[in-house]
Structure formats: structure tokens, C-alpha cells
Scaffold this motif. Structure first.
Motif, PDB file in Angstrom:
ATOM      1  N   ALA A   1      41.144  14.547  83.965  1.00 23.71           N
ATOM      2  CA  ALA A   1      41.853  15.383  84.927  1.00 23.71           C
ATOM      3  C   ALA A   1      42.708  16.432  84.232  1.00 23.71           C
ATOM      4  O   ALA A   1      42.756  17.599  84.650  1.00 23.71           O
ATOM      5  CB  ALA A   1      42.731  14.507  85.822  1.00 23.71           C
ATOM      6  N   THR A   2      43.378  16.051  83.150  1.00 24.02           N
ATOM      7  CA  THR A   2      44.260  16.972  82.448  1.00 24.02           C
ATOM      8  C   THR A   2      43.471  18.104  81.796  1.00 24.02           C
ATOM      9  O   THR A   2      43.830  19.283  81.904  1.00 24.02           O
ATOM     10  CB  THR A   2      45.082  16.212  81.386  1.00 24.02           C
ATOM     11  N   ILE A   3      42.380  17.754  81.120  1.00 18.24           N
ATOM     12  CA  ILE A   3      41.557  18.776  80.457  1.00 18.24           C
ATOM     13  C   ILE A   3      40.961  19.735  81.482  1.00 18.24           C
ATOM     14  O   ILE A   3      40.988  20.956  81.307  1.00 18.24           O
ATOM     15  CB  ILE A   3      40.449  18.114  79.618  1.00 18.24           C
ATOM     16  N   ASN A   4      40.423  19.189  82.559  1.00 15.82           N
ATOM     17  CA  ASN A   4      39.813  20.023  83.598  1.00 15.82           C
ATOM     18  C   ASN A   4      40.839  20.969  84.205  1.00 15.82           C
ATOM     19  O   ASN A   4      40.578  22.165  84.388  1.00 15.82           O
ATOM     20  CB  ASN A   4      39.201  19.135  84.683  1.00 15.82           C
ATOM     21  N   THR A   5      42.015  20.446  84.511  1.00 15.88           N
ATOM     22  CA  THR A   5      43.066  21.270  85.115  1.00 15.88           C
ATOM     23  C   THR A   5      43.468  22.413  84.186  1.00 15.88           C
ATOM     24  O   THR A   5      43.571  23.576  84.607  1.00 15.88           O
ATOM     25  CB  THR A   5      44.293  20.406  85.448  1.00 15.88           C
ATOM     26  N   LYS A   6      43.673  22.106  82.913  1.00 15.37           N
ATOM     27  CA  LYS A   6      44.096  23.141  81.958  1.00 15.37           C
ATOM     28  C   LYS A   6      43.036  24.230  81.802  1.00 15.37           C
ATOM     29  O   LYS A   6      43.347  25.430  81.842  1.00 15.37           O
ATOM     30  CB  LYS A   6      44.389  22.501  80.598  1.00 15.37           C
ATOM     31  N   ILE A   7      41.793  23.814  81.623  1.00 18.22           N
ATOM     32  CA  ILE A   7      40.733  24.799  81.393  1.00 18.22           C
ATOM     33  C   ILE A   7      40.498  25.659  82.628  1.00 18.22           C
ATOM     34  O   ILE A   7      40.313  26.884  82.526  1.00 18.22           O
ATOM     35  CB  ILE A   7      39.433  24.088  80.944  1.00 18.22           C
ATOM     36  N   THR A   8      40.537  25.057  83.798  1.00 21.29           N
ATOM     37  CA  THR A   8      40.285  25.819  85.023  1.00 21.29           C
ATOM     38  C   THR A   8      41.394  26.832  85.269  1.00 21.29           C
ATOM     39  O   THR A   8      41.135  28.005  85.582  1.00 21.29           O
ATOM     40  CB  THR A   8      40.146  24.884  86.231  1.00 21.29           C
ATOM     41  N   ILE A   9      42.648  26.398  85.133  1.00 20.36           N
ATOM     42  CA  ILE A   9      43.770  27.325  85.309  1.00 20.36           C
ATOM     43  C   ILE A   9      43.676  28.457  84.288  1.00 20.36           C
ATOM     44  O   ILE A   9      43.865  29.634  84.614  1.00 20.36           O
ATOM     45  CB  ILE A   9      45.109  26.579  85.198  1.00 20.36           C
ATOM     46  N   ALA A  10      43.364  28.113  83.036  1.00 20.94           N
ATOM     47  CA  ALA A  10      43.261  29.129  81.986  1.00 20.94           C
ATOM     48  C   ALA A  10      42.164  30.144  82.298  1.00 20.94           C
ATOM     49  O   ALA A  10      42.368  31.363  82.174  1.00 20.94           O
ATOM     50  CB  ALA A  10      42.997  28.458  80.637  1.00 20.94           C
ATOM     51  N   ASN A  11      41.002  29.667  82.718  1.00 23.98           N
ATOM     52  CA  ASN A  11      39.891  30.583  83.007  1.00 23.98           C
ATOM     53  C   ASN A  11      40.192  31.509  84.176  1.00 23.98           C
ATOM     54  O   ASN A  11      39.829  32.696  84.157  1.00 23.98           O
ATOM     55  CB  ASN A  11      38.611  29.794  83.264  1.00 23.98           C
ATOM     56  N   VAL A  12      40.866  30.991  85.205  1.00 25.79           N
ATOM     57  CA  VAL A  12      41.224  31.844  86.342  1.00 25.79           C
ATOM     58  C   VAL A  12      42.241  32.902  85.899  1.00 25.79           C
ATOM     59  O   VAL A  12      42.121  34.087  86.246  1.00 25.79           O
ATOM     60  CB  VAL A  12      41.771  30.999  87.511  1.00 25.79           C
ATOM     61  N   LEU A  13      43.232  32.500  85.115  1.00 27.80           N
ATOM     62  CA  LEU A  13      44.260  33.443  84.677  1.00 27.80           C
ATOM     63  C   LEU A  13      43.707  34.517  83.748  1.00 27.80           C
ATOM     64  O   LEU A  13      44.225  35.632  83.704  1.00 27.80           O
ATOM     65  CB  LEU A  13      45.391  32.702  83.963  1.00 27.80           C
ATOM     66  N   ARG A  14      42.676  34.203  82.978  1.00 35.29           N
ATOM     67  CA  ARG A  14      42.095  35.205  82.076  1.00 35.29           C
ATOM     68  C   ARG A  14      41.451  36.354  82.851  1.00 35.29           C
ATOM     69  O   ARG A  14      41.326  37.459  82.339  1.00 35.29           O
ATOM     70  CB  ARG A  14      41.048  34.548  81.173  1.00 35.29           C
ATOM     71  N   HIS A  15      41.064  36.095  84.075  1.00 31.76           N
ATOM     72  CA  HIS A  15      40.365  37.109  84.873  1.00 31.76           C
ATOM     73  C   HIS A  15      41.233  37.710  85.971  1.00 31.76           C
ATOM     74  O   HIS A  15      40.954  38.830  86.435  1.00 31.76           O
ATOM     75  CB  HIS A  15      39.108  36.511  85.507  1.00 31.76           C
ATOM     76  N   PHE A  16      42.259  36.984  86.435  1.00 26.44           N
ATOM     77  CA  PHE A  16      42.997  37.432  87.611  1.00 26.44           C
ATOM     78  C   PHE A  16      44.511  37.317  87.423  1.00 26.44           C
ATOM     79  O   PHE A  16      45.000  36.403  86.763  1.00 26.44           O
ATOM     80  CB  PHE A  16      42.626  36.594  88.845  1.00 26.44           C
ATOM     81  N   VAL A  17      45.217  38.223  88.055  1.00 26.04           N
ATOM     82  CA  VAL A  17      46.638  38.044  88.319  1.00 26.04           C
ATOM     83  C   VAL A  17      46.724  37.359  89.682  1.00 26.04           C
ATOM     84  O   VAL A  17      46.095  37.807  90.651  1.00 26.04           O
ATOM     85  CB  VAL A  17      47.378  39.394  88.359  1.00 26.04           C
ATOM     86  N   LEU A  18      47.477  36.277  89.748  1.00 26.81           N
ATOM     87  CA  LEU A  18      47.607  35.520  90.994  1.00 26.81           C
ATOM     88  C   LEU A  18      48.829  36.003  91.749  1.00 26.81           C
ATOM     89  O   LEU A  18      49.938  36.046  91.200  1.00 26.81           O
ATOM     90  CB  LEU A  18      47.737  34.021  90.692  1.00 26.81           C
ATOM     91  N   GLN A  19      48.643  36.359  93.009  1.00 25.16           N
ATOM     92  CA  GLN A  19      49.724  36.924  93.808  1.00 25.16           C
ATOM     93  C   GLN A  19      49.927  36.125  95.088  1.00 25.16           C
ATOM     94  O   GLN A  19      48.980  35.549  95.637  1.00 25.16           O
ATOM     95  CB  GLN A  19      49.403  38.382  94.162  1.00 25.16           C
ATOM     96  N   PRO A  20      51.173  36.095  95.578  1.00 20.72           N
ATOM     97  CA  PRO A  20      51.422  35.400  96.855  1.00 20.72           C
ATOM     98  C   PRO A  20      50.944  36.240  98.031  1.00 20.72           C
ATOM     99  O   PRO A  20      50.809  37.463  97.926  1.00 20.72           O
ATOM    100  CB  PRO A  20      52.946  35.252  96.871  1.00 20.72           C
ATOM    101  N   VAL A  21      50.666  35.588  99.127  1.00 17.06           N
ATOM    102  CA  VAL A  21      50.309  36.307 100.348  1.00 17.06           C
ATOM    103  C   VAL A  21      51.587  36.642 101.109  1.00 17.06           C
ATOM    104  O   VAL A  21      52.651  36.066 100.874  1.00 17.06           O
ATOM    105  CB  VAL A  21      49.361  35.474 101.244  1.00 17.06           C
ATOM    106  N   GLU A  22      51.484  37.602 102.001  1.00 16.02           N
ATOM    107  CA  GLU A  22      52.613  37.996 102.850  1.00 16.02           C
ATOM    108  C   GLU A  22      52.232  37.801 104.306  1.00 16.02           C
ATOM    109  O   GLU A  22      51.150  38.229 104.715  1.00 16.02           O
ATOM    110  CB  GLU A  22      52.997  39.455 102.586  1.00 16.02           C
ATOM    111  N   PRO A  23      53.077  37.162 105.133  1.00 17.55           N
ATOM    112  CA  PRO A  23      54.340  36.516 104.759  1.00 17.55           C
ATOM    113  C   PRO A  23      54.098  35.295 103.878  1.00 17.55           C
ATOM    114  O   PRO A  23      52.982  34.769 103.833  1.00 17.55           O
ATOM    115  CB  PRO A  23      54.956  36.138 106.095  1.00 17.55           C
ATOM    116  N   ALA A  24      55.128  34.833 103.198  1.00 15.77           N
ATOM    117  CA  ALA A  24      55.005  33.738 102.244  1.00 15.77           C
ATOM    118  C   ALA A  24      54.405  32.501 102.910  1.00 15.77           C
ATOM    119  O   ALA A  24      54.807  32.108 104.004  1.00 15.77           O
ATOM    120  CB  ALA A  24      56.373  33.407 101.654  1.00 15.77           C
ATOM    121  N   HIS A  25      53.424  31.934 102.240  1.00 12.33           N
ATOM    122  CA  HIS A  25      52.733  30.746 102.748  1.00 12.33           C
ATOM    123  C   HIS A  25      53.534  29.495 102.409  1.00 12.33           C
ATOM    124  O   HIS A  25      53.964  29.312 101.262  1.00 12.33           O
ATOM    125  CB  HIS A  25      51.345  30.654 102.119  1.00 12.33           C
TER     126      HIS A  25
END
Length: 494
Positions: free
Chosen positions: A447-471
């Protein structure tokens, strides 16, 4: 004649009353603990509400009202102790005696049978010993390859969602299905490409019913539940889930026969890939076909549902903490390089100290299994209180991880609370996202390895932004911590 019948009835009621009082006296010490006033027949069963959101909120309310150690009468004769005090948590979870899950886990049996989640004793020890090699470091080294393969499909799907408000969980759970089947079963189910959610939907319905039954006075018993309008769909879902698992096992068996030589060695005679979870089960020669299916059922469930929630919560928190997100991205880029498609290895992860702290903070705020239980196998005395054999001990990880005396400013997302100096100052059982002791989660490294790699791969391609109004997520526990209104985010290509 009438007087004899009346006397007999009175005698029976008298004996029943004496038995009832004797059973209640077993819990005389624990009844001194704070807790809501129970009904003599159904105890505190009505305290939990009518659905999983109410149950989740009401348990938190009970802790806020009565403190870190409280008693709940499940019915007129059965008592549970709810605990978030790390000293008492350590006493029970570190025990090699009290390893039996509570009777509530029996509700998993129609689906998971005697898999690792709910078996105990010699069966559990035997299966745990067989499965431990599936999580050896040499096997773990293969996982990033599968996560990268499934992650490429995820990134492709997410690129089509740029600028939109999306529920990231809907994408991550399909990714998690692909990842668990490829990494641990060596089967391609192509969940992301097909968008097939039949298995996921069946799991969701089962778990919603499971938690409703868990806190219900009547429906936890099969006799009463069979009259529920949900019962027919419940049985249909179980049949489908088990048949899906059986098809995965049979497919792997066929592929092992067809590709045996290719699978075992490369052109130099070296082993190409080590055995993974399903291979180890099939080669053990110590388990029946039914036992194998039950363990695969268990691991498929744990390997996709819990992980998808954790990853989704992690990505959502990064939208609310842009400073953490940017610092994490900089670390990823400095360790792996600027090539966004470069596969991330365990070696890379070992160099990412900030990533490690970020993921631990996600696990703290959102433990995948927020409530776990044990049933005492013998009478014990703890802090002067007698806990009879059969007492249920309920550990609420979500609430424990948000206690201000253990984690200052507990609602704040602060990865640096896992710096070594802060970890050393805390009770070692304050933070237990994967349980602890002999019955800790066997899949925590996965679980730890999968979580780290998935978060890393998403961040390498995208800036993550909140929706409006705040969810604002509506949290609930259906055996796995979930947001009932999704986890909405927005993606911007880097």
C-alpha cells in the motif's frame, strides 16, 4: 392444572432473570466506564443511527462526550470497550493471545470465508506464514513496474480531464484494480480502458450492507437479514465477486502453463520475475482451492478498495495544501529527473524523505480501516478493571489519529510532524494506520509503495487545484474510509 402451568412459567422466568443478572455481572467492572445509558434489551444499538454516515459521526460524538475509553452495550448482555488511549491500545494489539477478530467480522464470511481478515488461531498462522514471502523485498521490487504500467493509462485518462472538476476517486479505483491484478495476480483486467465497474459496484454494495448490519441489533443475524429487501441483491453480489475471483485464478493457471519456460528464465538462464502473491498460493500445496479463492478474494478487496481511498484522499489534500504539493514536486523532480515518463523505482522512493512524511500524514488523517476490533480470548485485568473473556475491544484509528494530545493541531495537514524528533517523542502506538502487533496489515508495504508512486506520477504531470466552491468531503466508514460525496479536484497540465 392451571396453577402448575403458571408456576412453571414463573419458574422459567425466574431462572431466565437469574441468568440475565449473572451475565450482566461479568461486566460489572467495565460497566463503571463512561458511556450512554443502555436499554435492558437492545443496549446502545440505537446510538449509531440508520446509515454509515450517521454511524461514523455518532461514534465520534460518543468519544467527544465520554472520553478516550468508553463502554457500549451491543445488546442487553454483550459489551464493547471503545478505546483510543495508546497505552491500552498497545496492551491489546501487541498481545499474541488476543488475536481473534470480533464477531462483527463474521459478516465478511459469506464473501471472504476464512481469509486473513477474519480467520484466527492455527488457520491464520498457517496462511500468514504461506503469504509472508509474497511481500518479501525481492518481490516488492517488481511492484513499481506494474504501478508504472497502470499509471501510464491513468495519466492518459486524466489528461482528457484537464480543467474540469472531477471526482478523482472514480479514476483511482479503476487504476487500483489494474495495479493489484497486474502486480499480484499477473492478470490484465484492463479496468481503466474498459471502464467496467461491475466488480467495484458489487464491493461497494456489499460493504454498505456490511456496516449497516455491523451496527444493527437485528440485521447482524442472518435469520432476520434474509427478510430484508436488500438480501437478494446481496447474495447476487457475493456470487458475482467469488466467480470473478475464480476466473482470475483460472486465467493465471492457464497462463502459467502456456508461458512456463518464458516466465521462469531469460536468455541467460536467469529468473525473469519472482513469484508473486497468486503464484505463491498456487505453489504452496498446503491450501485447498477454496482457501486459495478466499485469500485472493481478501487481497483483491484490500488491494484495490483501501488503496484507492488512500491515494484519492492524498491527492485531494494536496489541492488544499499547495505549499506541500510544490515542495513534494521539487523533491520528485530532483530525485527522478525531469523526464516525466521515467519509471520510479524503490531506490528513488528511498531517497524521497519528504514523500515518506507526506504519505504518513495521509495515512494519519485517513486510515483506510478506521475501526478495527478484537475479541478477548481470556479474562484480563487492565488498570484495575476486569475484562471478561469474550469482551470486544474496538480501536478507532481515525479518532485516535486526530487527538490533539497525540497530534497537536490534528486537523492540520503537516508532514513534518513525522520528522524523527517528533516521532521519537510520541507513544509508539499513537500512530497505527495499519494496526500493529502480530495482526498488523500484511499488505502495508504494498500500500505504501503504490501510494507513493501513484501520487508522484500524478504530480509529475499535473498541478492539483481545488474546485470552487471548496469541496468538503462527507466521511463515512463502510469498512473502508470513504467520502460519500466524492473527492473533487481540478487538474492543470505542467
Amino acid at each position: 392444572m392451571f396453577s402448575i402451568a403458571a408456576l412453571t412459567i414463573c419458574l422459567l422466568f425466574g431462572l431466565l432473570y437469574l441468568w440475565y443478572k449473572a451475565e450482566k455481572r461479568k461486566y460489572a467492572d467495565l460497566d463503571k466506564l463512561p458511556g450512554p445509558v443502555p436499554h435492558f434489551f437492545y443496549g446502545n444499538a440505537l446510538e449509531f443511527g440508520n446509515n454509515i454516515v450517521e454511524s461514523f459521526n455518532n461514534i465520534e460524538r460518543l468519544f467527544n462526550t465520554y472520553g478516550p475509553l468508553l463502554r457500549i452495550w451491543q445488546n442487553g448482555l454483550k459489551l464493547s470497550v471503545f478505546v483510543v488511549n495508546p497505552n491500552i491500545v498497545e496492551y491489546f494489539l501487541s498481545s499474541n493471545v488476543h488475536i481473534k477478530k470480533s464477531a462483527g467480522y463474521d459478516l465478511y464470511q459469506p464473501w471472504l470465508g476464512q481469509g486473513l481478515i477474519n480467520n484466527a488461531g492455527e488457520i491464520w498462522r498457517k496462511h500468514r506464514k504461506i503469504l509472508t514471502p509474497a511481500f518479501h523485498l525481492k518481490v516488492l521490487e517488481q511492484f513499481p513496474e506494474s504501478f508504472h504500467k497502470s499509471g501510464e493509462v491513468l495519466i492518459k485518462k486524466l489528461k482528457k480531464q484537464e480543467g474540469k472538476d472531477i471526482d478523482i476517486y472514480e479514476f483511482i479505483i479503476l487504476y487500483a484494480m489494474d495495479a493489484i491484478c497486474d502486480s499480484s495476480m499477473r492478470i490484465d483486467v484492463n479496468a481503466q480502458e474498459t471502464g467496467d465497474t461491475t466488480y467495484i459496484d458489487a464491493v461497494k454494495r456489499f460493504l454498505e450492507i456490511y456496516l449497516t448490519r455491523f451496527f444493527s441489533f437485528f440485521n447482524k443475524y442472518e435469520f432476520f437479514f434474509q427478510f430484508s429487501p436488500k438480501y437478494k441483491q446481496y447474495r447476487k453480489d457475493i456470487e458475482y465477486l467469488q466467480s470473478f475471483t475464480s476466473s482470475v485464478i483460472e486465467q493465471r493457471k492457464r497462463e502459467r502453463i502456456a508461458n512456463l519456460d518464458e516466465e521462469e528464465t531469460d536468455e541467460f538462464g536467469r529468473k525473469k520475475r519472482r513469484k508473486v502473491f497468486l503464484d505463491i498460493l498456487l505453489d504452496s500445496n498446503q491450501m485447498t482451492d477454496q482457501e486459495i479463492r478466499e485469500e485472493v478474494d481478501t487481497f483483491l478487496f484490500g488491494g484495490h478498495d483501501t488503496i484507492s481511498s488512500t491515494i484519492s484522499f492524498g491527492l485531494f489534500e494536496l489541492t488544499r495544501n499547495p505549499d506541500v504539493q510544490e515542495r513534494l514536486f521539487e523533491e520528485i523532480e530532483s530525485v527522478v529527473g525531469i523526464d516525466k515518463d521515467e519509471p520510479i523505482t524503490l531506490g528513488h522512493l528511498n531517497e524521497m524523505g519528504y514523500m515518506d512524511r507526506v504519505v504518513k500524514e495521509v495515512f494519519r488523517l485517513y486510515p483506510a480501516a478506521p475501526l478495527i476490533e478484537r475479541e478477548l480470548q481470556e479474562e484480563v485485568i487492565v488498570d484495575g478493571l476486569k475484562y471478561p473473556k469474550g469482551t470486544t475491544i474496538s480501536f478507532h484509528l481515525y479518532i485516535q489519529h486526530r487527538r490533539s494530545e497525540l497530534f497537536p493541531e490534528p486537523e492540520k495537514f503537516d508532514p513534518d510532524r513525522f520528522l524523527p524528533e517528533y516521532v521519537a517523542s510520541r507513544h509508539k502506538f499513537a500512530y497505527i494506520p495499519f494496526s500493529a502487533g502480530p495482526r498488523n496489515c500484511i499488505g502495508q508495504k504494498y500500500a505504501t509503495i503504490n501510494t507513493k508512486i501513484t501520487i508522484a506520477n500524478v504530480l509529475r504531470h499535473f498541478v492539483l487545484q481545488p474546485v470552487e466552491p471548496a469541496h468538503k468531503p462527507i466521511l463515512a466508514n463502510d469498512a473502508v474510509l470513504k467520502s460519500m460525496n466524492g473527492l473533487l479536484i481540478k487538474l492543470k497540465l505542467r
